[in-house]
Write a protein that holds these residues in place. Structure first.
Motif, PDB file in Angstrom:
ATOM      1  N   ALA A 139       0.807  -1.215   0.000  1.00  0.00           N
ATOM      2  CA  ALA A 139       0.000   0.000   0.000  1.00  0.00           C
ATOM      3  C   ALA A 139       0.839   1.263   0.000  1.00  0.00           C
ATOM      4  O   ALA A 139       0.379   2.322  -0.443  1.00  0.00           O
ATOM      5  CB  ALA A 139      -0.949  -0.006   1.195  1.00  0.00           C
ATOM      6  N   ASP A 140       2.085   1.192   0.511  1.00  0.00           N
ATOM      7  CA  ASP A 140       2.914   2.396   0.573  1.00  0.00           C
ATOM      8  C   ASP A 140       3.572   2.728  -0.764  1.00  0.00           C
ATOM      9  O   ASP A 140       4.318   3.710  -0.869  1.00  0.00           O
ATOM     10  CB  ASP A 140       3.971   2.280   1.671  1.00  0.00           C
ATOM     11  CG  ASP A 140       5.035   1.220   1.391  1.00  0.00           C
ATOM     12  OD1 ASP A 140       4.990   0.586   0.312  1.00  0.00           O
ATOM     13  OD2 ASP A 140       5.916   1.021   2.252  1.00  0.00           O
ATOM     14  N   GLY A 141       3.320   1.927  -1.799  1.00  0.00           N
ATOM     15  CA  GLY A 141       3.819   2.233  -3.129  1.00  0.00           C
ATOM     16  C   GLY A 141       5.202   1.717  -3.448  1.00  0.00           C
ATOM     17  O   GLY A 141       5.637   1.771  -4.592  1.00  0.00           O
ATOM     18  N   ALA A 178       6.764  11.123  -5.653  1.00  0.00           N
ATOM     19  CA  ALA A 178       6.588  12.569  -5.492  1.00  0.00           C
ATOM     20  C   ALA A 178       6.752  12.978  -4.034  1.00  0.00           C
ATOM     21  O   ALA A 178       7.372  14.002  -3.727  1.00  0.00           O
ATOM     22  CB  ALA A 178       5.210  12.979  -6.006  1.00  0.00           C
ATOM     23  N   GLY A 179       6.217  12.163  -3.128  1.00  0.00           N
ATOM     24  CA  GLY A 179       6.303  12.489  -1.712  1.00  0.00           C
ATOM     25  C   GLY A 179       7.662  12.263  -1.098  1.00  0.00           C
ATOM     26  O   GLY A 179       7.935  12.754   0.005  1.00  0.00           O
ATOM     27  N   SER A 180       8.526  11.541  -1.799  1.00  0.00           N
ATOM     28  CA  SER A 180       9.847  11.237  -1.246  1.00  0.00           C
ATOM     29  C   SER A 180      10.879  12.328  -1.509  1.00  0.00           C
ATOM     30  O   SER A 180      11.965  12.320  -0.920  1.00  0.00           O
ATOM     31  CB  SER A 180      10.372   9.920  -1.828  1.00  0.00           C
ATOM     32  OG  SER A 180      10.771  10.081  -3.180  1.00  0.00           O
ATOM     33  N   LEU A 181      10.555  13.270  -2.409  1.00  0.00           N
ATOM     34  CA  LEU A 181      11.536  14.283  -2.777  1.00  0.00           C
ATOM     35  C   LEU A 181      11.787  15.233  -1.609  1.00  0.00           C
ATOM     36  O   LEU A 181      10.863  15.677  -0.937  1.00  0.00           O
ATOM     37  CB  LEU A 181      11.053  15.079  -3.995  1.00  0.00           C
ATOM     38  CG  LEU A 181      10.732  14.274  -5.260  1.00  0.00           C
ATOM     39  CD1 LEU A 181      10.363  15.217  -6.400  1.00  0.00           C
ATOM     40  CD2 LEU A 181      11.896  13.369  -5.658  1.00  0.00           C
ATOM     41  N   ASP A 182      13.048  15.556  -1.382  1.00  0.00           N
ATOM     42  CA  ASP A 182      13.379  16.473  -0.292  1.00  0.00           C
ATOM     43  C   ASP A 182      13.245  17.918  -0.761  1.00  0.00           C
ATOM     44  O   ASP A 182      12.797  18.203  -1.879  1.00  0.00           O
ATOM     45  CB  ASP A 182      14.786  16.183   0.253  1.00  0.00           C
ATOM     46  CG  ASP A 182      15.886  16.383  -0.788  1.00  0.00           C
ATOM     47  OD1 ASP A 182      15.643  17.061  -1.809  1.00  0.00           O
ATOM     48  OD2 ASP A 182      16.997  15.867  -0.572  1.00  0.00           O
ATOM     49  N   PRO A 221      15.243  12.458  -4.447  1.00  0.00           N
ATOM     50  CA  PRO A 221      14.743  11.361  -3.626  1.00  0.00           C
ATOM     51  C   PRO A 221      15.784  10.980  -2.572  1.00  0.00           C
ATOM     52  O   PRO A 221      16.948  11.404  -2.657  1.00  0.00           O
ATOM     53  CB  PRO A 221      14.531  10.231  -4.631  1.00  0.00           C
ATOM     54  CG  PRO A 221      15.511  10.514  -5.719  1.00  0.00           C
ATOM     55  CD  PRO A 221      15.609  12.015  -5.806  1.00  0.00           C
ATOM     56  N   PRO A 222      15.429  10.179  -1.577  1.00  0.00           N
ATOM     57  CA  PRO A 222      16.401   9.788  -0.554  1.00  0.00           C
ATOM     58  C   PRO A 222      17.432   8.814  -1.106  1.00  0.00           C
ATOM     59  O   PRO A 222      17.184   8.132  -2.102  1.00  0.00           O
ATOM     60  CB  PRO A 222      15.525   9.120   0.514  1.00  0.00           C
ATOM     61  CG  PRO A 222      14.343   8.623  -0.239  1.00  0.00           C
ATOM     62  CD  PRO A 222      14.089   9.631  -1.323  1.00  0.00           C
ATOM     63  N   ARG A 260      -0.954  16.937 -13.188  1.00  0.00           N
ATOM     64  CA  ARG A 260      -0.238  18.170 -12.844  1.00  0.00           C
ATOM     65  C   ARG A 260       0.667  17.965 -11.633  1.00  0.00           C
ATOM     66  O   ARG A 260       1.795  18.481 -11.598  1.00  0.00           O
ATOM     67  CB  ARG A 260      -1.253  19.293 -12.581  1.00  0.00           C
ATOM     68  CG  ARG A 260      -1.918  19.832 -13.832  1.00  0.00           C
ATOM     69  CD  ARG A 260      -2.655  21.127 -13.541  1.00  0.00           C
ATOM     70  NE  ARG A 260      -3.781  20.916 -12.634  1.00  0.00           N
ATOM     71  CZ  ARG A 260      -5.017  20.650 -13.029  1.00  0.00           C
ATOM     72  NH1 ARG A 260      -5.300  20.542 -14.317  1.00  0.00           N
ATOM     73  NH2 ARG A 260      -5.993  20.520 -12.134  1.00  0.00           N
ATOM     74  N   ARG A 261       0.181  17.221 -10.651  1.00  0.00           N
ATOM     75  CA  ARG A 261       0.973  17.009  -9.436  1.00  0.00           C
ATOM     76  C   ARG A 261       2.250  16.233  -9.734  1.00  0.00           C
ATOM     77  O   ARG A 261       3.338  16.601  -9.288  1.00  0.00           O
ATOM     78  CB  ARG A 261       0.124  16.268  -8.402  1.00  0.00           C
ATOM     79  CG  ARG A 261       0.823  16.085  -7.052  1.00  0.00           C
ATOM     80  CD  ARG A 261      -0.124  15.563  -5.985  1.00  0.00           C
ATOM     81  NE  ARG A 261      -0.529  14.179  -6.198  1.00  0.00           N
ATOM     82  CZ  ARG A 261      -1.755  13.797  -6.563  1.00  0.00           C
ATOM     83  NH1 ARG A 261      -2.700  14.697  -6.800  1.00  0.00           N
ATOM     84  NH2 ARG A 261      -2.047  12.513  -6.706  1.00  0.00           N
TER      85      ARG A 261
END
Length: 398
Positions: free
Chosen positions: A120-122, A178-182, A187-188, A236-237
């Motif tokens: 679920a976390d991708g 997308a959510g992992s980008l600092d 990315p990490p 777009r996101r």
């Protein structure tokens, strides 16, 4: 009476050949498809490279990919125990190769498998068993893994819109990336296709190009798929995230010539090809870096190493890396270079015609064969010369 058998060089060579075939073919399935079935399956799609000296290699590569893909879509890396697993990266390349050869059913099966096993976390586990269970051996998820299935899903959706499960897979993976980008847009740090811990890199606190470039490809592919299926909000996101990452790669890697780690004097690595066509639009700086990497990684046997100062055997060439350079040449408008690299791969196949993982200093196949990733890259290189793969948009708002 004792019979004396004369041992000749030919006899010794025959014994070695039989032993080599036994080792390289160990673990292959019994009762492989009959020749008529193989011919019918090949005829149902297209054979990239038909009419060229590489047709036979393309046929064998496609048939090996078919054998390595189980009925439920588990695309195995190879047959031997240590390779009899599904790496999401390798599986995605197999799906794209099937699609390029007009076998959408097999491509779809692989994507369905990846959708089923995705948490679920991708993030995907580093590798999976044939039954879909993750291999829990201490290997953490690999940071490049989400990008490759997104690329495969975008290319595959042209054969039909993604169903709910595949779209959910795309959403999870793209949102994860997308959510992992600092704050800087990167990315990490993580292991990539080298499967090496970040602390061993030249810059342990930043991702390698082998992580950053596939993440960029994945975000661009997900955005393209969303746009083309009428989903403008996530499009777009994800495109905005891709633009942030592209700018970060331009700031951190480009000034040093796109090395593996973004540091002065950074070591060159095959992953620089992930910033070139067919994954991204042509950029002269990247083209120069790809050519520089190919020169620096070249070996006397004609093959290449994965990267500079390789920690393993520095005399043994790796065929996936040669395949990556061949595909980059084909997509970059260098047919003669691509052809020469394909010639080398063809000349170093096993006696059955399969592509091995490695080639030693004396030009002999080593490790396992067939290797699915190399087979996929050969198919894609030949397909690229005939019908180039589409490249996801790199446009960013100004």
């Amino acid at each position: 009476m004792v019979k004396v058998v004369r041992v000749t060089r030919r006899t010794i060579a025959s014994v070695i050949l039989v032993a080599l075939v036994a080792v390289l073919g160990a673990g292959a399935p019994r009762g492989a498809a009959a020749p008529d079935d193989e011919r019918a399956w090949l005829a149902a799609g297209r054979i990239p490279g038909a009419g060229t000296p590489h047709r036979a290699m393309a046929e064998r590569a496609l048939l090996d990919l078919r054998l390595l893909t189980r009925p439920d879509g588990a695309a195995l890396a190879s047959w031997r125990k240590e390779w009899r697993y599904v790496w999401p990266r390798d599986a995605a390349f197999a799906a794209v190769a099937f699609q390029a050869a007009e076998h959408p059913r097999e491509a779809g099966l692989i994507l369905d498998f990846l959708a089923r096993v995705q948490p679920a976390d991708g993030r995907w586990a580093a590798r999976y068993r044939e039954d879909g269970s993750p291999v829990e051996d201490g290997r953490p998820p690999q940071g490049d893994a989400p990008g490759w299935p997104l690329w495969a899903a975008w290319l595959q959706h042209r054969a039909g819109p993604p169903d709910a499960d595949r779209w959910r897979m795309v959403q999870r993976a793209a949102d994860r990336l997308a959510g992992s980008l600092d704050r800087a847009g990167l990315p990490p740090p993580s292991s990539d296709y080298w499967e090496r811990k970040p602390r061993t890199e030249q810059e342990p606190d930043l991702p390698t190009l082998g992580v950053a470039a596939p993440a960029l490809l994945g975000l661009r592919s997900a955005a393209a798929l969303a746009r083309e299926t009428g989903r403008p909000v996530p499009a777009r996101r994800w495109q905005a995230a891709a633009c942030r990452l592209a700018a970060a790669i331009d700031r951190r890697f480009a000034p040093h010539g796109y090395p593996r780690s973004p540091v002065p004097g950074g070591r060159m690595d095959t992953s620089v090809t992930f910033l070139a066509p067919p994954y991204a639009p042509r950029d002269e700086r990247v083209t120069a870096a790809v050519e520089r990497a190919a020169r620096r990684l070249a070996l006397p046997n004609g093959g290449v190493l994965p990267g500079e100062r390789w920690a393993g055997d520095r005399k043994t060439a790796w065929t996936p890396e040669m395949g990556l350079f061949a595909l980059a040449a084909a997509a970059g408008g260098q047919p003669a270079v691509a052809g020469a690299r394909l010639d080398w791969l063809s000349a170093h196949r096993t006696p059955q015609g399969s592509l091995p993982e490695k080639v030693d200093a004396r030009g002999r196949p080593r490790s396992v064969a067939p290797l699915g990733w190399t087979a996929a890259l050969v198919v894609l290189t030949l397909a690229e010369a005939e019908r180039p793969l589409p490249v996801p948009s790199a446009r960013c708002a100004r």
